[in-house]
Design a protein around this motif. Structure first.
Motif, PDB file in Angstrom:
ATOM      1  N   THR A  20       0.727  -1.189   0.124  1.00 25.19           N
ATOM      2  CA  THR A  20       0.059  -0.173  -0.185  1.00 25.19           C
ATOM      3  C   THR A  20       1.006   1.163  -0.123  1.00 25.19           C
ATOM      4  N   GLN A  21       0.266   2.352  -0.258  1.00 18.22           N
ATOM      5  CA  GLN A  21       1.007   3.669  -0.209  1.00 18.22           C
ATOM      6  C   GLN A  21       1.844   3.908   1.156  1.00 18.22           C
ATOM      7  N   GLU A  22       1.137   3.366   2.227  1.00 18.96           N
ATOM      8  CA  GLU A  22       1.465   3.434   3.779  1.00 18.96           C
ATOM      9  C   GLU A  22       2.769   2.779   3.692  1.00 18.96           C
ATOM     10  N   GLU A  23       2.754   1.539   3.217  1.00 21.22           N
ATOM     11  CA  GLU A  23       3.750   0.455   3.404  1.00 21.22           C
ATOM     12  C   GLU A  23       4.713   0.897   2.473  1.00 21.22           C
ATOM     13  N   TRP A  24       4.596   1.500   1.408  1.00 20.05           N
ATOM     14  CA  TRP A  24       5.861   2.047   0.327  1.00 20.05           C
ATOM     15  C   TRP A  24       6.726   3.130   0.957  1.00 20.05           C
ATOM     16  N   LYS A  25       6.073   4.228   1.852  1.00 14.93           N
ATOM     17  CA  LYS A  25       6.853   5.193   2.404  1.00 14.93           C
ATOM     18  C   LYS A  25       7.931   4.841   3.189  1.00 14.93           C
ATOM     19  N   PRO A  26       8.009   3.905   4.330  1.00 12.04           N
ATOM     20  CA  PRO A  26       9.297   3.745   4.664  1.00 12.04           C
ATOM     21  C   PRO A  26      10.247   2.666   3.883  1.00 12.04           C
ATOM     22  N   ILE A  27       9.809   2.005   3.047  1.00 13.42           N
ATOM     23  CA  ILE A  27      10.474   1.354   1.971  1.00 13.42           C
ATOM     24  C   ILE A  27      11.455   2.306   1.044  1.00 13.42           C
ATOM     25  N   LEU A  28      10.766   3.317   0.739  1.00 13.51           N
ATOM     26  CA  LEU A  28      11.293   4.026  -0.202  1.00 13.51           C
ATOM     27  C   LEU A  28      12.323   5.085   0.322  1.00 13.51           C
ATOM     28  N   ILE A  29      11.938   5.302   1.729  1.00 18.74           N
ATOM     29  CA  ILE A  29      12.797   6.317   2.389  1.00 18.74           C
ATOM     30  C   ILE A  29      14.184   5.590   2.647  1.00 18.74           C
ATOM     31  N   SER A  30      14.095   4.161   3.093  1.00 17.14           N
ATOM     32  CA  SER A  30      15.414   3.604   3.366  1.00 17.14           C
ATOM     33  C   SER A  30      16.135   2.983   2.037  1.00 17.14           C
ATOM     34  N   MET A  31      15.489   2.815   0.930  1.00 13.24           N
ATOM     35  CA  MET A  31      16.076   2.390  -0.158  1.00 13.24           C
ATOM     36  C   MET A  31      16.677   3.958  -0.871  1.00 13.24           C
ATOM     37  N   GLN A  32      16.070   5.006  -0.469  1.00 12.07           N
ATOM     38  CA  GLN A  32      16.686   6.232  -1.079  1.00 12.07           C
ATOM     39  C   GLN A  32      18.299   6.604  -0.493  1.00 12.07           C
ATOM     40  N   LYS A  33      18.372   5.967   0.666  1.00 10.97           N
ATOM     41  CA  LYS A  33      19.767   6.157   1.337  1.00 10.97           C
ATOM     42  C   LYS A  33      20.893   5.246   0.670  1.00 10.97           C
ATOM     43  N   LYS A  34      20.218   4.056   0.566  1.00  7.94           N
ATOM     44  CA  LYS A  34      21.102   2.888   0.143  1.00  7.94           C
ATOM     45  C   LYS A  34      21.269   3.103  -1.547  1.00  7.94           C
ATOM     46  N   ALA A  35      20.402   3.510  -2.187  1.00 10.13           N
ATOM     47  CA  ALA A  35      20.790   3.843  -3.678  1.00 10.13           C
ATOM     48  C   ALA A  35      21.446   5.052  -3.955  1.00 10.13           C
ATOM     49  N   LYS A  36      21.509   6.055  -2.976  1.00 10.84           N
ATOM     50  CA  LYS A  36      22.158   7.203  -2.916  1.00 10.84           C
ATOM     51  C   LYS A  36      21.360   7.979  -4.028  1.00 10.84           C
ATOM     52  N   LEU A  37      20.119   8.173  -3.811  1.00 15.40           N
ATOM     53  CA  LEU A  37      19.350   8.979  -4.836  1.00 15.40           C
ATOM     54  C   LEU A  37      18.805  10.270  -4.328  1.00 15.40           C
ATOM     55  N   ASP A  38      18.953  11.276  -4.975  1.00 16.77           N
ATOM     56  CA  ASP A  38      18.708  12.562  -4.372  1.00 16.77           C
ATOM     57  C   ASP A  38      17.081  12.816  -4.283  1.00 16.77           C
ATOM     58  N   ASP A  39      16.703  13.763  -3.721  1.00 18.30           N
ATOM     59  CA  ASP A  39      15.187  14.143  -3.383  1.00 18.30           C
ATOM     60  C   ASP A  39      14.331  14.120  -4.603  1.00 18.30           C
TER      61      ASP A  39
END
Length: 105
Positions: A72-91
């Motif tokens: 769900t959208q709520e479940e994606w939020k923490p996944i995307l936040i943690s993956m942003q750091k690991k993938a080194k993606l900007d905002d």
């Protein structure tokens, strides 16, 4: 005698190879494709296409891609936040990926 056996073997192989073709079985009744609202693909704008491209190329480097509807959208939020750091993606790139994921839900 050997030439007769070889000739007979060659003829037999030729007949067997030509005779084993099977015709594809025709379906009894052609099924009409059922297209529902859920089955229709969402039309991607250039911005969403960029998000999809980033998702496929950035995330698939480390693990398999999940279907956006798996969470769900709520479940994606923490996944995307943690993956942003690991993938080194900007905002900006992360916002593009997030918009793509949300558009597919």
């Amino acid at each position: 005698m050997k030439s007769k056996i070889l000739a007979l073997t060659a003829v037999t192989l030729l007949l067997v190879s030509c005779g084993t073709k099977k015709a594809p079985a025709a379906p009894a009744e052609p099924a009409a494709p059922a297209v529902t609202e859920a089955a229709k693909p969402t039309e991607l704008t250039p911005e969403l296409a960029e998000g999809k491209n980033l998702y496929e190329n950035s995330c698939a480097r480390c693990h398999k891609l999940y279907e956006p509807k798996k969470f769900t959208q709520e479940e994606w939020k923490p996944i995307l936040i943690s993956m942003q750091k690991k993938a080194k993606l900007d905002d900006v790139k992360m916002a593009s990926i997030t918009n793509y994921i949300h558009s597919q839900l």
